[in-house]
Structure formats: C-alpha cells, structure tokens
Design a protein around this motif. Sequence first.
Motif, PDB file in Angstrom:
ATOM      1  N   ALA A   1      12.548 -17.312  -2.979  1.00  0.00           N
ATOM      2  CA  ALA A   1      12.862 -16.764  -1.341  1.00  0.00           C
ATOM      3  C   ALA A   1      12.908 -15.476  -1.305  1.00  0.00           C
ATOM      4  O   ALA A   1      12.329 -14.764  -0.389  1.00  0.00           O
ATOM      5  CB  ALA A   1      14.175 -17.456  -1.036  1.00  0.00           C
ATOM      6  N   ARG A   2      13.363 -14.630  -2.118  1.00  0.00           N
ATOM      7  CA  ARG A   2      13.475 -13.094  -2.031  1.00  0.00           C
ATOM      8  C   ARG A   2      12.114 -12.620  -2.342  1.00  0.00           C
ATOM      9  O   ARG A   2      11.977 -11.298  -2.019  1.00  0.00           O
ATOM     10  CB  ARG A   2      14.497 -12.531  -2.919  1.00  0.00           C
ATOM     11  N   LEU A   3      11.070 -13.272  -2.874  1.00  0.00           N
ATOM     12  CA  LEU A   3       9.873 -12.862  -3.112  1.00  0.00           C
ATOM     13  C   LEU A   3       9.095 -12.102  -1.796  1.00  0.00           C
ATOM     14  O   LEU A   3       8.285 -11.330  -1.515  1.00  0.00           O
ATOM     15  CB  LEU A   3       8.912 -13.566  -3.738  1.00  0.00           C
TER      16      LEU A   3
ATOM     17  N   ALA B   1      10.981   1.021  -3.009  1.00  0.00           N
ATOM     18  CA  ALA B   1      11.197   0.198  -1.926  1.00  0.00           C
ATOM     19  C   ALA B   1      10.596  -1.255  -2.307  1.00  0.00           C
ATOM     20  O   ALA B   1       9.889  -1.742  -1.619  1.00  0.00           O
ATOM     21  CB  ALA B   1      10.216   0.857  -0.746  1.00  0.00           C
ATOM     22  N   GLN B   2      10.992  -1.618  -3.513  1.00  0.00           N
ATOM     23  CA  GLN B   2      10.480  -2.768  -4.135  1.00  0.00           C
ATOM     24  C   GLN B   2      10.720  -4.245  -3.369  1.00  0.00           C
ATOM     25  O   GLN B   2       9.960  -4.969  -3.012  1.00  0.00           O
ATOM     26  CB  GLN B   2      10.498  -2.847  -5.662  1.00  0.00           C
ATOM     27  N   VAL B   3      12.137  -4.421  -3.364  1.00  0.00           N
ATOM     28  CA  VAL B   3      12.700  -5.751  -2.695  1.00  0.00           C
ATOM     29  C   VAL B   3      13.454  -5.370  -1.379  1.00  0.00           C
ATOM     30  O   VAL B   3      14.458  -4.458  -1.552  1.00  0.00           O
ATOM     31  CB  VAL B   3      13.719  -6.438  -3.948  1.00  0.00           C
ATOM     32  N   ILE B   4      12.994  -5.883  -0.490  1.00  0.00           N
ATOM     33  CA  ILE B   4      13.527  -5.286   1.018  1.00  0.00           C
ATOM     34  C   ILE B   4      13.864  -6.550   1.567  1.00  0.00           C
ATOM     35  O   ILE B   4      12.953  -7.479   1.843  1.00  0.00           O
ATOM     36  CB  ILE B   4      12.553  -4.593   1.756  1.00  0.00           C
ATOM     37  N   SER B   5      14.876  -6.617   2.231  1.00  0.00           N
ATOM     38  CA  SER B   5      15.341  -8.168   3.227  1.00  0.00           C
ATOM     39  C   SER B   5      14.357  -7.798   4.254  1.00  0.00           C
ATOM     40  O   SER B   5      14.049  -6.800   4.865  1.00  0.00           O
ATOM     41  CB  SER B   5      16.650  -7.825   3.684  1.00  0.00           C
ATOM     42  N   PRO B   6      13.519  -9.285   4.416  1.00  0.00           N
ATOM     43  CA  PRO B   6      12.787  -9.097   5.849  1.00  0.00           C
ATOM     44  C   PRO B   6      13.377  -8.536   7.010  1.00  0.00           C
ATOM     45  O   PRO B   6      12.656  -7.737   7.771  1.00  0.00           O
ATOM     46  CB  PRO B   6      12.644 -10.537   5.737  1.00  0.00           C
TER      47      PRO B   6
ATOM     48  N   ALA C   1       9.208  -8.684  -1.023  1.00  0.00           N
ATOM     49  CA  ALA C   1       9.256  -7.729  -2.263  1.00  0.00           C
ATOM     50  C   ALA C   1       7.656  -7.605  -2.423  1.00  0.00           C
ATOM     51  O   ALA C   1       6.588  -8.150  -2.204  1.00  0.00           O
ATOM     52  CB  ALA C   1       9.210  -8.702  -3.589  1.00  0.00           C
ATOM     53  N   TYR C   2       7.505  -6.173  -2.641  1.00  0.00           N
ATOM     54  CA  TYR C   2       6.070  -5.439  -2.600  1.00  0.00           C
ATOM     55  C   TYR C   2       5.490  -5.695  -1.471  1.00  0.00           C
ATOM     56  O   TYR C   2       4.391  -6.050  -1.623  1.00  0.00           O
ATOM     57  CB  TYR C   2       5.465  -5.878  -3.968  1.00  0.00           C
ATOM     58  N   ALA C   3       6.217  -5.366  -0.149  1.00  0.00           N
ATOM     59  CA  ALA C   3       5.642  -6.103   1.133  1.00  0.00           C
ATOM     60  C   ALA C   3       4.865  -5.123   1.873  1.00  0.00           C
ATOM     61  O   ALA C   3       4.885  -4.608   2.637  1.00  0.00           O
ATOM     62  CB  ALA C   3       6.647  -6.558   1.725  1.00  0.00           C
ATOM     63  N   TRP C   4       3.585  -4.687   1.065  1.00  0.00           N
ATOM     64  CA  TRP C   4       2.762  -3.602   1.653  1.00  0.00           C
ATOM     65  C   TRP C   4       2.291  -3.917   2.940  1.00  0.00           C
ATOM     66  O   TRP C   4       2.365  -3.037   4.035  1.00  0.00           O
ATOM     67  CB  TRP C   4       1.601  -3.467   0.609  1.00  0.00           C
TER      68      TRP C   4
END
Length: 571
Positions: free
Chosen positions: A436-438, A397-402, A441-444
Amino acid sequence: MRTAAIGLFMALITALVFASMGMTVARASSLLLHGGPIHTADDALPMVEAVLVDQGVIIHAGSLADAKALATDETKIIDLAGAALFPGFVDAHAHMHGIGLRELTLNLEGTSSISDLQKRLKAHLKSLPADDRSLVIGRGWIETHWPEGRFPNRGDLDAVSTDRPIVLVRADGHAAVANSMALEGAGIDAETKPPFGGDILKNEAGVPNGMLIDTAMGLVVDEESADGDRDLAQVFLAADAVYRSYGWTGMHNMSVVPDHVPVLQRLSDEGAIGIRVYNSIERSGAEALMAQGPQQSANGLIRTRAVKLYMDGALGSRGAALLEPYADADGTGLLMMKEAETLAFLKQALVAGIQVNTHAIGDRANRLVLDWYEQAFAAVPPNNRGVAKPRWRIEHAQVISPADLGRFSEMGIIASMQPSHAIGDLHFAPDRLGMARLAGAYAWRDLLADGTIIAAGSDAPVERGDPMIEFYAAVARMDISGYSAEGWHPEQAVDRQTALKMLTLWPAFAAFQEDELGSITKGKRADFSVFSRDIMSIDLADIPKTKAVMTIVDGQIIWRDAGFAGADGGL
C-alpha cells in the motif's frame, strides 16, 4: 613522516591517473562543436546543429553555417563524430568527501555476502603495515540481497581480526557494523544508551551486536577521525577525477564540513578541481554562513549558500521515520530533529536568505519537514526574508503519503530525488513498506504532475554516481537487468526530455543558477556533457552502457576519453 609520505604518494598517483585518463584541461577561448546530435534542454529550441563558445559563454546555438560565420581563425572546431552533446549533467545530491574516500579506502561496493565481506576485509588487512593498529574503515556494503538475509555483526568481523578496531559503513551511510575492539574502545556495552536519533542493536542476550544506526555511529567513528592521516586535497581530487570521467560538470555537495569549503575553493582556483561544486554545509556552520552570506571561489565554480539538515535515517537500515510501523519489523524509525529548536533555526535561515535542504526519507519525516517549513514560511512573510522565494528542498523525498504530494508545489518546495534509489530499493522496499505504501514511493510523475521541480542526483557514494544509471533509472524504473518488483508503479517513470531536465536544467534552478546553467542557450555558461550514444533515442537497455567521452566546464575541456574518435581542427 607517514602522513607526508602518503600525501606525496597519492599526489604522484593522482597525477599519473589524470594523465592516463585525458585529464589535461584544454583552454581554448573559442570552441565550435558539431557533428552529432545536440540536445539543449531548452524548449524553445530542443535540438541544434552546432554550438559556438567564446570565453566560456555560449554565443550561438543553431545552424552549423551560422556558427562558422561567427567563428574566428582562433576557434577550435570539434567534430563530435556522432557522439551526443548535452547541457552539463549535474548531480543534485552527492557527497564529495565520501566519494573521494571510497576511491582511496576499503571499497565494499558489490559485496555479495557476509563471507565476501570477510574475504575483502581480510585481504585489505594484509595490505596494511603489520604493526599498524589504527582504526580500519570500509564503506559501501548493503545486505538486502545477501544469502544470509541479515546485517553483519561483531562476530563476523571478529572472525577476521580482534587485534585492531574495525568499522564498516553501510552503503547508505546511515548504519555501520563494528568489531568488538571498536565497541570496547568506545565504551559501548549492554548499559550504553543510544544518542538521540540513533540506535544500538543488541542480540537476544541484550549485548550490542555491533550494528550502530544513524547518530550511534558517531560513538565509534566520524569521517574526520577515521581518515585523519589522509590528505584532504587528495580526497577531493579523487572525487573530482571520477566525476569528470563520468561526464558530470557539477555536483551539489551535501553535508559539507565547514572547514572543507576553503580547501575546495583553493583547489578550484588553482585549477586542480575542474567541476562546479554547490555546497550545502553541515548545521554546525550555519551561523557563520548566515552572518557572512553566500560564499564563492574567485573563479565562481565553488559556491556555498545552503545548509543540510537531517529529519530521519534510511529505509534500508529501518531508520526512515514512518507514519505506521515497518511491515517487516517493529518500530517506526528514527527522528533526528526536535520541533522547537528546528523551527527557530528555519525562521533564522529565512531572514538570512540561506537555502535549507533537509534529508527526509520516510512518510512521517516528509510530512514533518513540510509542516515545519510551512510554519516557518507563515512566521516570516516574503518581505521579511533574505530571499522572497527561498527554494528550500527536501532531499530524497522517497516515501510520501499521497495526501502530502501536492504540498511540494503549493509551497514551492523542490524535491531533490535520486532515481537510482528506486531501482536499488525495489529489491527490499516492498518488504519494508508493504504494497500500500508503495503508492507514494519514488513518485516522480505524481510530483511533476502537480508542478513540482525535481532535481535529480545520485547520493554517491551511497550509489555509484554514474549519470547514465540515473538517467536510465528515471526513464526505465527497472534495475539494470530489466527487473521490476511487484507493485513498483511503472507509471511513475518519466519521459526522456523530463529526465534530461531533471539532471541539467532543474539542478541549476535548485542552485539559483538557471540564468547561467542548465541548458544550451545563448548567453549561458558553456558547460557540456558529451556521451558516446544518443540517450534520447537508443534502446533503454543501452543507456547504462553509454559512457562519457568529453566533459566541458566554462568552455574548457576538463576530461576527454583517450579513445574518443572526435576530430579537432580549425576553420
């Protein structure tokens, strides 16, 4: 004869290593531990003075006086001498077979350049019998910080050897470089079409340059054929030895070859493997698992009730499936599953009550997994499922669209994430994704704020597999040197109590074991990790320097550091 000799030699070496590392299993039926900070991961009683164990079960967690009153003449007392006691740390995503192979084959971790790669390969070849022409395989290189600024290629390997096939696998396990002999032996040339879910990289002349991405690696090597002369038991023993010494009491073992399960069960029942193992098997074994139902060893330490799927590749090798093109290259990555057949399987798994854990790294991959899970859930209502709340997971689940972050909690999907990926990927992810995509990313913290359960792991052998690195990464969100990249969202770091749960209580939940494991609570199994320092209070920079001093599973000491100052005694 050569296979038998290798097996005998490795058995001897393993026995010597176990002895030197304090690997003797202590089988005291009753233990009382005190004399250091004891963190429980139980919100009702976060810290206690002492823990009393009988027959592998926690019978008291509270004051030392009460523990001594309940103890018997047979109770073994361990004074922690200031070391910190925690619930057993569990790696929620690791590859046990790969960890063992890393210890027993050419280990390319920490390779600093292509020339260093060549140097290590050359030294390894010199150590092999001169007349041996079998496949050479190495694991663990990663090029993102190399001065050459590129992947290795067939020419780099040919410069070392052209008289035996060589395949060197990238640290993420999603790419490999092969020399010309390996490519030619597999019949790979300019006309070869990559398999679904893979790619064959080529040079400007249209000739394969040696780099094979994801499923294309299977054209030249698979783990079974590459290490066919290596005793499988020794591979698992090597992995178990490493994990005991790091303080892990268990792992969620991913992408398990179905035939490996009975081997693990036998080794565990014989007492050769000490940690708990929760298996998530390859898709090839799913039908048998669904027909038989969940499996476990006689001692209950090895359990199998999940299947591992792959939606995409990895970010570093540009195989992660993105909604928009990569910022530093053409293309949007690779998909490794097809919708119709996957949906049919997901529905079947729901009816059978089998947990599904799907690898998804890119934002497109995560969205598709969520979409397909949602469709399967809608098609099979809870009363028709083998498990009403199936606790399906997305691995990485590393990079997820908000826009998709809230869907995890809404659907009851567990995010199985590896904190160390964030502190390793920060050196190249901004280039791959753009700023922007960060944000997704890794959005714990964002996932946790929505109520999502995060089970943390390491993805070893992709990463080292050290629980202190994982804990540090979760609370610091910086690399070991204290560096953090621009736009790396430090607000996504978690507090220490949360990090503790991510590595103890929530992996237990993700394996349907929260009533037995995950916290130091009366009635639960006595799995403990003891570390040299109190990671809940020391400076951030000191966390990675902290070491395990004792590992306890089911009330049995399965590893103890020879230099541990803790004292043993009776009442």
